[in-house]
Design a protein around this motif. Structure first.
Motif, PDB file in Angstrom:
ATOM      1  N   TYR A  35     -21.679  22.457 -27.351  1.00 28.93           N
ATOM      2  CA  TYR A  35     -21.108  23.071 -26.460  1.00 28.93           C
ATOM      3  C   TYR A  35     -19.894  22.485 -25.647  1.00 28.93           C
ATOM      4  N   LEU A  43     -21.319  27.230 -20.031  1.00 31.36           N
ATOM      5  CA  LEU A  43     -21.168  26.556 -21.383  1.00 31.36           C
ATOM      6  C   LEU A  43     -20.509  27.563 -22.521  1.00 31.36           C
ATOM      7  N   LEU A  45     -20.444  27.975 -26.621  1.00 28.48           N
ATOM      8  CA  LEU A  45     -20.659  27.305 -27.872  1.00 28.48           C
ATOM      9  C   LEU A  45     -19.662  27.015 -28.681  1.00 28.48           C
ATOM     10  N   LEU A  92     -21.030  18.974 -24.990  1.00 30.67           N
ATOM     11  CA  LEU A  92     -22.270  18.748 -24.613  1.00 30.67           C
ATOM     12  C   LEU A  92     -23.163  18.867 -26.166  1.00 30.67           C
TER      13      LEU A  92
END
Lengths: 114, 111
Positions: A35, A43, A45, A92
């Motif tokens: 992410y 967030l 993706l 992330l």
């Protein structure tokens, strides 16, 4: 619960260079995701990292810009290629058993591109 | 993937009970409801997951009405450390599927 280690935790990079982010899980997970999160935003993706095959990218993200590897069930890398200031963000890594089970996250990589 | 709608932000005071409601009108039969908490400079953290009625753990309770078109995360007696962004997600836990985050609710706890 799985523990995800992500490195580097932060980096400052020059425009035009590339950075590879590593994600290590302490147990096997079925699915791994990458992410991106802009400051103050939710967030987004980037892609689903598939073991032993090409990642599945979301709209707006391409393999040439964000190549992803996942050689086994516990490790994945994301490369941010030919960086520009617009790539400055937090990246992330996450993992889970089957989709929509409890999702575990790394602590993130804060990337600044000058 | 069922779309979710949450309040953008909420304020509350220490010691109060906080309820955050999430709407998911298009939830599918096999979908579960999952809530995550995110502190600044950290990845989201799983809080609670449920399918119907009520689920309670050491952190929160999750209330899901019979029609499952909404859910309410309840945080008892909040403290300043509960200041965070809370995300409601809906999806089928038995299916290998990508996980999409909505905008979340920014909860600010005041002293």
């Amino acid at each position: 619960s799985a523990v995800i280690s992500q490195k580097p935790s932060r980096d400052i990079c020059q425009r035009g260079t590339s950075l590879t982010i590593q994600c290590q899980v302490d147990s096997q997970v079925t699915m791994m995701f990458w992410y991106r999160q802009q400051p103050g935003q939710s967030l987004t993706l980037i892609a689903t990292a598939n073991q032993g095959s090409e990642a599945t990218y979301e709209s707006g993200f391409v393999i040439d810009k964000f190549p992803i590897s996942r050689p086994n069930l516990t490790f994945s890398t994301l490369t941010v290629s030919n960086m520009s200031p617009e790539d400055s963000s937090i990246y992330l890594c996450s993992g889970t058993g089957t989709g929509n089970e409890k999702l575990f996250f790394g602590s993130g990589t804060q990337l600044s591109v000058l | 993937l069922a779309k979710t709608t949450q309040p953008i932000s909420m304020d509350s005071y220490e010691g109060q009970e906080v309820n955050i409601t999430c709407s998911h009108n298009n939830i599918a039969t096999n979908d579960y409801i999952t809530w995550y908490q995110q502190f600044p400079s950290q990845g989201p953290r799983f809080i609670i997951q449920g399918y119907k009625t009520k689920v309670t753990n050491e952190v929160a309770s999750l209330f899901i009405p019979a029609d499952r078109k909404s859910s309410t995360l309840s945080l008892p007696r909040v403290s300043l450390s509960d200041t965070a962004v809370y995300y409601c997600l809906v999806g089928d836990v038995g299916r290998d599927d990508k996980i999409i985050f909505g905008k979340g609710t920014r909860l600010h706890i005041l002293p």
